[in-house]
Design an enzyme around this catalytic site. Structure first.
Site, mmCIF file in Angstrom:
data_model
loop_
_atom_site.group_PDB
_atom_site.id
_atom_site.type_symbol
_atom_site.label_atom_id
_atom_site.label_comp_id
_atom_site.label_asym_id
_atom_site.label_seq_id
_atom_site.Cartn_x
_atom_site.Cartn_y
_atom_site.Cartn_z
ATOM 1 N N GLY A 1 5.529 2.866 0.456
ATOM 2 C CA GLY A 1 6.330 3.639 -0.500
ATOM 3 C C GLY A 1 5.439 4.046 -1.654
ATOM 4 N N SER B 1 0.843 -1.195 0.000
ATOM 5 C CA SER B 1 0.000 0.000 0.000
ATOM 6 C C SER B 1 0.874 1.239 0.000
ATOM 7 C CB SER B 1 -0.871 0.017 1.247
ATOM 8 O OG SER B 1 -0.086 0.428 2.352
ATOM 9 N N LYS B 2 0.243 2.385 -0.036
ATOM 10 C CA LYS B 2 1.045 3.607 -0.110
ATOM 11 C C LYS B 2 1.878 3.835 1.143
ATOM 12 C CE LYS B 2 -2.897 6.706 0.628
ATOM 13 N NZ LYS B 2 -4.201 6.314 0.190
ATOM 14 N N ARG B 3 1.565 3.130 2.214
ATOM 15 C CA ARG B 3 2.416 3.228 3.408
ATOM 16 C C ARG B 3 3.782 2.571 3.179
ATOM 17 N NH1 ARG B 3 -1.358 0.452 6.825
ATOM 18 N NH2 ARG B 3 -2.686 0.821 5.029
#
Ligand code: GLU
Length: 442
Positions: A210, A206-208
């Site tokens: 990167g 997920s965007k967490r």
């Protein structure tokens, strides 16, 4: 039967790598089988599917070279058709109305409640489920809007889709979709579900973790070829140990049989390495365009330098175009920054100033300043000082470039040129004597 596949994203303004990977797999499958690759914009959520969001989607596809074969289909324009199918299902008793509260009535599709439902997934193999474990589901909301399942299947039917290739978050939906295809009386396409992309903990990427959107990778300086190749390897392998493939090789080798069913781990180190590989393989003229743009963009002048020689050294070492000015400013200016760590480790040592002056004097005396003479001079001085080559090579490198890494030292010296090298060696020695880099000073 000729292959017709589609990419069916719901535009949100950002294109997630999981989605674009599905587009890549569909595109390669179509190109390999000389079929058609279609684009269907699932834009029924009109609040999120703004014209800007659609433009972003088209830009990403264009950047990656994902060309489609027919006019894009905009799902929101097919609403009447979706509702007509729902009416037909109602008429034939395959769907019913139900008041779900709130006054309006929705249309519910009847699922079978006996036996086993199953399909042969082209990637995952046989997938089945007891019919009692499924439930009837809404196909038209009480406000009269068609639900995703209905719109998705009706559009696939109308577009003549033969293979549905999408992420495995849709496996559960596929049980519903197959029943809808049958109810409408349309041939059921083949399904292929691509494995989930996971982080190094095995959790969904997920965007967490990167960058997760195509636009972010573009901004960070990845080439479209890199991202395309990298995403292809998230769930597919050519069957040998090749990792960097040309587009033609990908098309030739692609098959659903070679798709993997196990989760695909996102490995950022591999992505960075791959970008370096693609940059290394670029034709020099293409590399030169980006290189020059970065140098000029950083306010550096290219006048009087051996640009071809510099690019020859830098191309094989470039991982990101954005790093170019930092990695080779010293070829273009006397005002290059010194890396503090490198200064501390290589220059701030007893005797280095004297050594640099000795080398400067020896280099000044050289009639020919070339790879051989610059090398032989250092070898001679190392012997005379009873020092290892490293005791000379490292300080010289930091003195003339400010950095601890870069091209081979002698290649670098020749490219910088005799006069500038000697001046830099002397200046660095002077700065050491002046305590320029001592703690607390700049
Ligand atoms: N709009 C859906 C998605 O983006 C479509 C899935 C599909 O059938 O490919 O997940």
């Amino acid at each position: 039967m000729s292959v017709r596949v589609r990419f069916a994203p719901s535009p949100t303004g950002n294109v997630h790598i999981g989605n674009i990977r599905a587009a890549i797999f569909n595109w390669l499958f179509a190109r390999h089988s000389q079929g058609k690759f279609l684009l269907r914009v699932e834009d029924t959520d009109l609040e999120r599917s703004t014209p800007q969001a659609v433009r972003t989607l088209l830009d990403c596809m264009n950047w990656l070279g994902l060309d489609y074969d027919e006019e894009p289909v905009y799902q929101s324009r097919n609403r009447e058709r979706h509702l007509a199918i729902a009416e037909d299902l109602l008429r034939r008793g395959l769907a019913y109305r139900e008041n779900k509260g709130g006054g309006g009535e929705c249309v519910i599709f009847r699922m079978p409640h006996e036996g086993v439902l199953g399909f042969e997934d082209q990637v995952k193999g046989q997938i089945s489920k007891k019919a009692v474990d499924t439930q009837d589901f809404v196909i038209v909301r009480s406000d009269g809007s068609p639900v995703f399942h209905l719109a998705n299947v009706v559009d696939d039917i109308d577009m003549g889709i033969t293979h549905v290739i999408r992420g495995d978050d849709h496996v559960e939906n596929t049980f519903k979709h197959i029943e809808l295809f049958k109810a409408v009386g349309a041939p059921v396409p083949h399904f292929a579900h691509l494995p989930m992309i996971v982080n190094h903990h095995g959790k969904p990427y997920s965007k967490r973790d990167g960058a997760a959107f195509v636009g972010e990778f573009k901004e960070q300086g990845y080439l479209p070829e890199t991202l395309f190749n990298f995403l292809l390897l998230l769930g597919w392998a050519p069957g040998d140990d090749r990792e960097v493939l040309t587009r033609a090789e990908m098309i030739e080798l692609f098959s659903l049989e070679r798709c993997k069913s196990s989760a695909a781990r996102f490995d950022i180190k591999k992505l960075v390495w791959m970008n370096g590989e693609y940059i290394r393989q670029q034709p020099r003229e293409i590399y030169a365009d980006s290189f020059k743009a970065r140098i000029t963009g950083a306010g550096l002048s290219m006048e009087g330098v051996d640009l071809d020689g510099i690019m020859e050294q830098m191309q094989v070492r470039t991982k990101f175009f954005s790093d170019i000015p930092d990695n080779c400013a010293y070829f273009f200016t006397e005002d290059y920054p010194y890396d503090a760590k490198a200064v501390k480790k290589r220059l701030m040592k007893e005797g280095v100033a004297e050594l640099l002056e000795q080398i400067a004097a020896a280099y000044e005396a050289l009639e020919n300043f070339d790879l051989e003479t610059t090398h032989a001079t250092l070898t001679r001085l190392a012997e005379a000082n009873e020092a290892g080559m490293g005791a000379l090579v490292h300080p010289v490198r930091v003195a003339v470039s400010g950095l601890s890494e870069g091209p081979g030292l002698f290649e670098m010296l020749v490219l910088i040129g005799q006069e500038r090298v000697c001046r830099r060696l002397r200046l660095t020695a002077q700065r050491l004597r002046d305590n320029d880099w001592a703690e607390g000073s700049q």
